[in-house]
Design a protein around this motif. Structure first.
Motif, PDB file in Angstrom:
ATOM      1  N   UNK A 143       0.830  -1.202   0.000  1.00 28.72           N
ATOM      2  CA  UNK A 143       0.000   0.000   0.000  1.00 28.72           C
ATOM      3  C   UNK A 143       0.867   1.255   0.000  1.00 28.72           C
ATOM      4  N   UNK A 144       1.892   1.272   0.816  1.00 31.77           N
ATOM      5  CA  UNK A 144       2.801   2.427   0.876  1.00 31.77           C
ATOM      6  C   UNK A 144       3.542   2.596  -0.444  1.00 31.77           C
ATOM      7  N   UNK A 167      -5.516   2.988  -6.480  1.00 33.63           N
ATOM      8  CA  UNK A 167      -5.693   2.612  -5.080  1.00 33.63           C
ATOM      9  C   UNK A 167      -5.564   1.103  -4.950  1.00 33.63           C
ATOM     10  N   UNK A 168      -5.089   0.676  -3.783  1.00 29.25           N
ATOM     11  CA  UNK A 168      -4.882  -0.750  -3.510  1.00 29.25           C
ATOM     12  C   UNK A 168      -6.175  -1.358  -2.988  1.00 29.25           C
ATOM     13  N   UNK A 219      -2.970  11.469   3.863  1.00 31.33           N
ATOM     14  CA  UNK A 219      -3.841  10.824   4.853  1.00 31.33           C
ATOM     15  C   UNK A 219      -3.758   9.309   4.701  1.00 31.33           C
ATOM     16  N   UNK A 220      -3.788   8.829   3.448  1.00 31.85           N
ATOM     17  CA  UNK A 220      -3.671   7.392   3.207  1.00 31.85           C
ATOM     18  C   UNK A 220      -2.329   6.854   3.702  1.00 31.85           C
ATOM     19  N   UNK A 221      -1.283   7.660   3.544  1.00 33.43           N
ATOM     20  CA  UNK A 221       0.040   7.248   4.003  1.00 33.43           C
ATOM     21  C   UNK A 221       0.080   7.095   5.520  1.00 33.43           C
ATOM     22  N   UNK A 260       0.719   3.662   7.542  1.00 33.07           N
ATOM     23  CA  UNK A 260       1.815   3.596   8.503  1.00 33.07           C
ATOM     24  C   UNK A 260       1.323   3.100   9.857  1.00 33.07           C
ATOM     25  N   UNK A 261       0.167   3.602  10.305  1.00 36.29           N
ATOM     26  CA  UNK A 261      -0.381   3.164  11.596  1.00 36.29           C
ATOM     27  C   UNK A 261      -0.772   1.686  11.550  1.00 36.29           C
ATOM     28  N   UNK A 262      -1.356   1.265  10.421  1.00 42.01           N
ATOM     29  CA  UNK A 262      -1.723  -0.146  10.291  1.00 42.01           C
ATOM     30  C   UNK A 262      -0.479  -1.026  10.313  1.00 42.01           C
ATOM     31  N   UNK A 263       0.594  -0.584   9.683  1.00 45.38           N
ATOM     32  CA  UNK A 263       1.853  -1.332   9.700  1.00 45.38           C
ATOM     33  C   UNK A 263       2.398  -1.433  11.124  1.00 45.38           C
TER      34      UNK A 263
END
Length: 262
Positions: free
Chosen positions: A18-19, A38-39, A231-233, A237-240
């Protein structure tokens, strides 16, 4: 707990993809005619421990199932063909499509590819070509004594020759559109090629039903929303980080279990 390790690792791998996709979108924020992608995520196989409605030994019927998931995977990157903003350049050879459609470009092997990038120029023969020298299809050639080029919104190309007061028509632009443009394959160089998923191209003149119009002296900017991508980044990042924390937590639980004494 070993399942949790594998699931968290899959989550980290998916967010890394995603990143990578977000980085590609941001890198092309100033690329003419670029369309962001988008992924798409999908949950993986489930282990069903208990089926809902299955009668147990006690004669009771549980109303819900008991399923354990296996994680997540990236299954697709979907390109968004929304209209980018039109930027005025004043260059007579810069063209933007306002609406649906693609310019057709002919490769050296004779195959046709498609683009939204209307940054055209003239080669030594006076032919409309891309910045990499690929000719526009159908081919348009300008006489050597041309002093003015005019392209109407419906794609009619006219030129005024030296010593003349009236313009003469030399050809007309032709656009292509697809039943499923998201199925086109990006091949780099702002070009796309047809696939089975995209369907066959539908050809027509600018301004006809279903086709956009052509704006001379304009270029279509990338449709990348930089704020939304940031925002998507942050979300990725938080999900990672959360999946990374799950790996650490599972490792601590395994360590505690291995140190237990009777």
């Amino acid at each position: 707990m070993l399942r949790a390790l594998r699931t968290a690792a899959l989550g980290m791998n998916a967010q890394q993809t995603n990143v990578d996709n977000i980085a590609h979108n941001l890198a092309n924020a100033n690329t003419t005619g670029f369309k962001n992608a988008r992924v798409v995520f999908q949950d993986l196989l489930y282990q069903t421990v208990q089926t809902p409605g299955q009668e147990e030994a006690e004669g009771l019927t549980p109303p819900a199932s008991l399923q354990l998931g296996s994680g997540v995977a990236v299954v697709a990157t979907v390109r968004q063909f929304t209209q980018g903003s039109l930027v005025e350049t004043g260059n007579a050879l810069d063209l933007a499509i306002n609406g649906d459609g693609f310019f057709q470009i002919r490769r050296p092997d004779g195959t046709i590819v498609y683009t939204r990038d209307g940054t055209f120029t003239l080669n030594a023969d006076g032919t409309f070509v891309t910045q990499t020298g690929l000719p526009l299809e159908p081919e348009l050639s300008v006489p050597p004594d041309t002093i003015e080029i005019h392209i109407s919104q419906d794609g009619v190309v006219s030129v005024r020759l030296q010593g003349e007061t009236e313009s003469v028509e030399i050809g007309r632009l032709e656009l292509a559109r697809f039943p499923n443009p998201a199925g086109l394959r990006a091949i780099g160089g702002n070009l796309y090629e047809q696939t089975e998923a995209s369907g066959f191209p539908i050809l027509g003149a600018p301004g006809e039903e279903g086709f956009g119009t052509v704006k001379q002296g304009f270029l279509e900017a990338a449709n990348v929303d930089v704020v939304q991508e940031m925002v998507n980044l942050i979300t990725a990042q938080r999900a990672y980080e959360i999946n990374s924390k799950m790996v650490t937590t599972t490792e601590e639980m395994l360590q505690t279990a291995s140190q237990m004494k009777r």
